[in-house]
Write a protein that holds these residues in place. Structure first.
Motif, PDB file in Angstrom:
ATOM      1  N   GLU A  25      -5.696   5.700   7.834  1.00 23.03           N
ATOM      2  CA  GLU A  25      -6.548   4.973   7.284  1.00 23.03           C
ATOM      3  C   GLU A  25      -6.233   4.956   5.932  1.00 23.03           C
ATOM      4  N   SER A  26      -6.991   3.971   5.221  1.00 16.48           N
ATOM      5  CA  SER A  26      -6.407   3.651   3.766  1.00 16.48           C
ATOM      6  C   SER A  26      -7.497   4.254   2.777  1.00 16.48           C
ATOM      7  N   ASP A  37      -9.847   9.220  -3.247  1.00 14.98           N
ATOM      8  CA  ASP A  37     -11.392   8.830  -2.735  1.00 14.98           C
ATOM      9  C   ASP A  37     -11.727   9.583  -1.289  1.00 14.98           C
ATOM     10  N   GLN A  38     -12.443  10.025  -0.851  1.00 17.08           N
ATOM     11  CA  GLN A  38     -12.911  10.558   0.244  1.00 17.08           C
ATOM     12  C   GLN A  38     -13.165   9.666   1.405  1.00 17.08           C
ATOM     13  N   TYR A  39     -13.139   8.286   1.089  1.00 21.49           N
ATOM     14  CA  TYR A  39     -13.746   7.355   2.060  1.00 21.49           C
ATOM     15  C   TYR A  39     -12.712   6.153   2.036  1.00 21.49           C
ATOM     16  N   VAL A  40     -12.650   5.398   3.194  1.00 26.56           N
ATOM     17  CA  VAL A  40     -11.833   4.584   3.459  1.00 26.56           C
ATOM     18  C   VAL A  40     -12.174   3.159   2.547  1.00 26.56           C
ATOM     19  N   SER A  41     -11.187   2.682   2.015  1.00 26.70           N
ATOM     20  CA  SER A  41     -11.457   1.476   0.796  1.00 26.70           C
ATOM     21  C   SER A  41     -10.211   1.037   0.551  1.00 26.70           C
ATOM     22  N   TYR A  42     -10.297  -0.537   0.217  1.00 24.37           N
ATOM     23  CA  TYR A  42      -9.076  -1.517  -0.187  1.00 24.37           C
ATOM     24  C   TYR A  42      -9.572  -1.584  -1.352  1.00 24.37           C
ATOM     25  N   SER A  43     -10.472  -1.114  -2.501  1.00 28.68           N
ATOM     26  CA  SER A  43     -10.904  -1.673  -3.761  1.00 28.68           C
ATOM     27  C   SER A  43      -9.897  -1.219  -4.857  1.00 28.68           C
ATOM     28  N   GLY A  89     -13.112   6.556  -7.926  1.00 32.03           N
ATOM     29  CA  GLY A  89     -14.184   6.992  -8.511  1.00 32.03           C
ATOM     30  C   GLY A  89     -13.743   7.708  -9.657  1.00 32.03           C
TER      31      GLY A  89
END
Lengths: 102, 416
Positions: free
Chosen positions: B255-256, B299-305, B309
């Motif tokens: 997971e990324s 961060d605690q969630y998967v994201s490619y941003s 936060g």
């Protein structure tokens, strides 16, 4: 920081929540019948999409309830919130590019 | 390749530094290569270099969707160490550390590797026990790591607060003296220049859009600069590994997440080493340019941003000021995020895939920079011989099926 629309409390700051990871991973009803590869797939393999991700969230410092959320992983835009036990909204499952902007 | 030396420096100084040649070519992609490496970060460029240098495979292209070293190679906090718990990891990371020591000379490019010591702080009884366990395990593997009392740690790093009345008083520290930092851009550029000189084509602004297979075998790639055929393909794309694996038709246990870092305004030398604290969640060093380089969390969630936060930064800076009260008025200049590819056991995957001729090097998570030379060296071996080197053999994709995981989650609680 995300602003997350809790279906029970309304929009709240992300620090009130815990992310529970990818949604809709069903525990196999008969684990004994699985091959090692099928068990590994359930346990470890993840979609990790660059696009719409369906995930579980827990309002830990609020109503203490779980819900599902659809979010685009490039824009981080939240596209839908729906109850536990329901499948993702059909229009999002069919249109993986929705919500990619901004 | 024109060698860099004190003489070329002096000669170019006389002409105002206007006559330096380009460090590498920028060729148009050819329609076919023996090996294509996807990903022009440190790991990918190192792979290409060692393919050409150690295995005589020079018909190689490196495809980079953006610019060289613009992903996690340019976004990390450049910490280098090898004090990992398990035998497999110790061998893997120390292989890299040994290559770091001679890298500037080998590449004829100053990668500014500085073995200034990495100190990991213990704040509670559990920390003390686990770090001492690490120290003993490391010594059995021939890796230097030693225990310091709070006073010794304070003497090694004077800005560090050893106040017993602190909220999380420091009870001691584990110090790896061979650990340190290197200059991230120079690592990418040094490998790029050396690989180019051996005939490797480095192609930037070239994104892979599809992986072509014939049966269970890879035969080439579709890219934004046209189709490229290849006998063998190596994927080294960190946070985008799952995207490439999906193109090839298999799944990864990855997971990324965005991982953040930030730098302060530059100041005179004040911070002599690297300090990490898993418990209060901070890690910090000072670059040769003078800025404090601070690593935050994911961060605690998967994201490619590639953003992250603000609460993650606040949390880290609270911890930094807890440990180093002298930095309370330091101003921060820049903040950024990189997308890290995290595996369930926090160990990388380097090896073959279900697709023949397709190899993957991923899952370095929050700590891949330190492994750059070793990762490239072992991945080149794996591609050239179609079998893993003994050091990376345990780090195969199959371990998630056999259950033979290499759990370094303790090593990766913050940074890694």
């Amino acid at each position: 920081m995300l602003r997350i629309p809790c279906p029970f409390c309304g929009p709240r700051a992300e620090i009130e929540f815990r992310c529970g990871g990818e949604a809709h991973i069903r525990r196999p009803p008969d684990p004994e019948a699985l091959s090692d590869a099928e068990w590994a797939d359930y346990l470890f393999m993840r979609r990790n999409p660059k696009g719409i991700h369906f995930e579980r969230w827990f309002h830990a410092h609020g109503c203490q309830r779980w819900f599902n959320l659809a979010r685009h992983t490039v824009s981080d835009r939240i596209l839908a919130v729906y109850p536990m036990g329901e499948g993702p909204p059909a229009e999002l499952s069919a249109a993986p590019e929705a919500g990619a902007d901004g | 390749m024109r060698r860099y030396s004190i003489f070329t420096l002096a000669r170019n100084a006389l002409t105002g530094h206007r006559d330096w040649p380009r460090a590498w070519r920028s060729p148009e992609p050819r329609p076919r290569y023996e090996v294509v490496i996807v990903g022009g970060g440190g790991h990918g460029l190192a792979t290409a270099y060692y393919l050409a240098r150690e295995h005589g495979i020079r018909d190689v292209a490196v495809l980079e969707k953006g610019w060289l070293g613009g992903g996690n190679t340019g976004r990390n906090t450049t910490i280098i160490r090898s004090n990992y718990l398990h035998d497999e990891s110790a061998a893997l990371y120390d292989h890299a550390l040994r290559l770091w020591a001679g890298l500037s000379r080998e590449l004829n490019f100053n990668v500014m590797y500085s073995d200034r010591g990495v100190m990991m702080l213990a704040h509670n009884v559990h920390d003390v026990q686990i770090f001492k366990r690490h120290i003993y395990a490391n010594r059995l593997n021939g890796i230097d790591n030693e225990w310091l009392t709070p006073e010794e740690a304070g003497a090694y790093c004077p800005p560090l607060s050893i106040d017993r009345g602190a909220r999380y008083p420091m009870l001691g520290a584990a110090l790896q003296r061979r650990g340190g930092v290197a200059r991230h851009d120079a690592v990418a550029w040094g490998y790029a220049r050396a690989a180019d000189a051996l005939g490797v084509d480095i192609i930037q602004n070239c994104e892979v859009t599809a992986i072509r297979r014939r049966g269970d075998r890879v035969v080439g790639l579709e890219t934004t600069r046209g189709a490229i055929a290849a006998d063998r393909v190596g994927i080294v794309v960190a946070g985008h590994s799952s995207v490439l694996a999906e193109m090839a038709g298999f799944r990864l246990p990855i997971e990324s997440y965005p991982l953040q870092a930030l730098v302060s305004e530059p100041v005179k030398p004040v911070f002599p080493c690297v300090v990490m604290s898993n418990t209060v969640h901070a890690y910090i060093s000072q670059s040769d340019k003078g800025d404090l380089v601070i690593g935050a969390g994911t961060d605690q969630y998967v994201s490619y941003s590639q953003r992250g936060g603000i609460q993650v930064i606040e949390h880290t800076l609270e911890a930094i000021l807890e440990l180093f009260p002298i930095f309370s008025r330091m101003r921060l200049m820049r903040q950024w995020g990189g997308i890290v590819d995290v595996t369930p056991d926090r160990s990388p995957i380097i090896g073959k895939t279900p697709v023949r001729g397709l190899y993957i090097n991923c899952g370095w998570g929050t700590g891949g920079f330190k492994a750059t030379p070793g990762s490239g060296h072992l991945f080149a071996w794996t591609i050239a011989r179609d079998e893993p080197h003994p050091i990376n053999a345990p780090f195969d994709l199959d371990r998630f099926v056999t259950g033979r995981l290499i759990d370094e989650a303790a090593a990766a609680a913050v940074a890694h």
